[in-house]
Design an enzyme around this catalytic site. Structure first.
Site, PDB file in Angstrom:
ATOM      1  N   SER A   1       0.901  -1.117  -0.141  1.00 17.28           N
ATOM      2  CA  SER A   1      -0.058  -0.070  -0.106  1.00 17.28           C
ATOM      3  C   SER A   1       0.771   1.107  -0.006  1.00 17.28           C
ATOM      4  CB  SER A   1      -0.789  -0.145   1.292  1.00 17.28           C
ATOM      5  OG  SER A   1      -1.841   0.959   0.977  1.00 17.28           O
TER       6      SER A   1
ATOM      7  N   TYR B   1      -5.780   6.374  -7.892  1.00 15.48           N
ATOM      8  CA  TYR B   1      -4.810   5.741  -7.180  1.00 15.48           C
ATOM      9  C   TYR B   1      -5.130   5.762  -5.688  1.00 15.48           C
ATOM     10  CZ  TYR B   1      -0.141   4.284  -5.173  1.00 15.48           C
ATOM     11  OH  TYR B   1       0.803   3.389  -4.573  1.00 15.48           O
TER      12      TYR B   1
ATOM     13  N   LYS C   1      -6.141   2.545  -2.922  1.00 10.05           N
ATOM     14  CA  LYS C   1      -5.173   2.259  -1.784  1.00 10.05           C
ATOM     15  C   LYS C   1      -5.766   2.525  -0.645  1.00 10.05           C
ATOM     16  CE  LYS C   1      -1.453   1.258  -3.997  1.00 10.05           C
ATOM     17  NZ  LYS C   1      -0.957  -0.237  -3.817  1.00 10.05           N
TER      18      LYS C   1
END
Length: 340
Positions: free
Chosen positions: A145, A159, A163
């Protein structure tokens, strides 16, 4: 790693996105530690070069051309790994694709693809790993992560969203494994800005060239931490001082972080440096014809050591030293009090 049956020898690991960047560094780290490694990635040249790396370290490699957004392909690859290399001991979910673009300039198709690879790719990898690990009651999964799972930044909405989802997924499955008494472990490793080829091939709709947010570390720093967590599972491990102050800063002062990132976050992700641009890898791999390796173009600005992850690797020993010091202090105090 197991409470019942000892791991098979040699140990077997799977790394998704293992042909470049952090994934490539993780493959080398694991092979150097004695693992046979299966690599799931899209680029033919990257896969071939990664296999040579592993074989050069004296281990077996199974390079598999797989798009992790395809769950059925990940499941089929898992069966091949178990048939050709042996029982999987470690699975590292690392594959992702990224963009540098305002949310409103990112098309719905691009946003969906970014999410499918970066989040659903980890869902598929985790599901496949647990399918073979849970019946044996042993194994370790590491989900890779980012500090952006805790504090989102501008230009990376897809993104950051992915995450955040990876963090939620990992925490939920971690507790489910504990609730059912399983010895399989799933861990999260939280990374900072790293010098990888990501910045030569991510989708870019900004005027400048993409760059990682400083302070920057080399991908091998992350790889050492990931292997350690795979072999010594823990709920979460942080890499880099930037990850620490990003996570803690957002906990303590989220409104301040909003204003700070609004002021600095756009420019800090761009450079005027003439870095290579290979085209977007969102839909097509950019290491299909030429291997790109682990490192990107920012080595002159990147550190190779990290006290944060080093402390994490040696926390038991450090706890022992601190504990011994506290015990000695308490004992000395008690003796002085007794003499009075």
């Amino acid at each position: 790693m197991s409470r019942s049956t000892a791991p098979t020898t040699p140990r077997v690991a799977v790394v998704t996105g293992g042909t470049a960047g952090v994934g490539r560094a993780v493959v080398r780290e694991l092979a150097g530690a004695g693992y046979d490694v299966a690599v799931l990635a899209r680029g033919e040249a990257g896969l071939a070069a990664t296999a040579r790396d592993v074989e050069g370290l004296g281990r077996r490699c199974l390079p598999l051309q797989v798009d992790v957004a395809d769950g059925e392909a990940v499941e089929a690859a898992t069966d091949r790994v178990e048939a050709e290399l042996g029982e999987i001991d470690v699975w590292v979910n690392n594959a992702f694709v990224g963009a540098l673009s305002y949310f409103w300039d990112t098309t719905p198709e691009e946003h969906r693809r970014l999410t499918d690879v970066t989040y659903h790719g980890q869902v598929h990898g985790l599901r496949a790993a647990l399918r073979v690990m849970r019946p044996r009651d042993r194994g370790s999964v590491v989900n890779v992560s980012s500090a952006m799972a805790y504090r989102s930044i501008p230009l990376q909405a897809a993104y950051c969203g992915a995450k955040h989802a990876v963090k939620g997924l990992t925490e939920s499955v971690h507790t489910e494994l504990l609730a059912t008494g399983s010895a399989v472990r799933v861990s999260l490793v939280t990374l900072p800005g790293l010098n990888t080829p990501q910045f030569t091939w991510n989708l870019n709709r900004m005027a400048g060239r993409p760059m990682p947010v400083p302070p920057i570390l080399e991908p091998e720093v992350a790889a050492r931490a990931i292997r350690h967590v795979a072999e010594h599972p823990r709920r979460n491990a942080w890499v880099g001082i930037a990850a620490v102050y990003t996570v803690l800063g957002n906990r303590l002062a989220p409104a301040f972080m909003d204003r700070y990132l609004a002021r600095t976050g756009v420019d800090s992700q761009q450079t005027e440096q003439e870095t290579p641009r290979l085209g977007s890898n969102v839909f097509e791999p950019r290491d299909a014809e030429r291997d790109q390796g682990a490192r990107g173009p920012f080595s002159d600005q990147s550190g190779q050591r990290d006290p944060v992850s080093a402390i994490g690797r040696h926390r038991r020993a450090l706890s022992g030293v601190v504990g011994a010091g506290v015990l000695a202090g308490l004992t000395g105090g008690a003796l002085r009090a007794a003499r009075r």
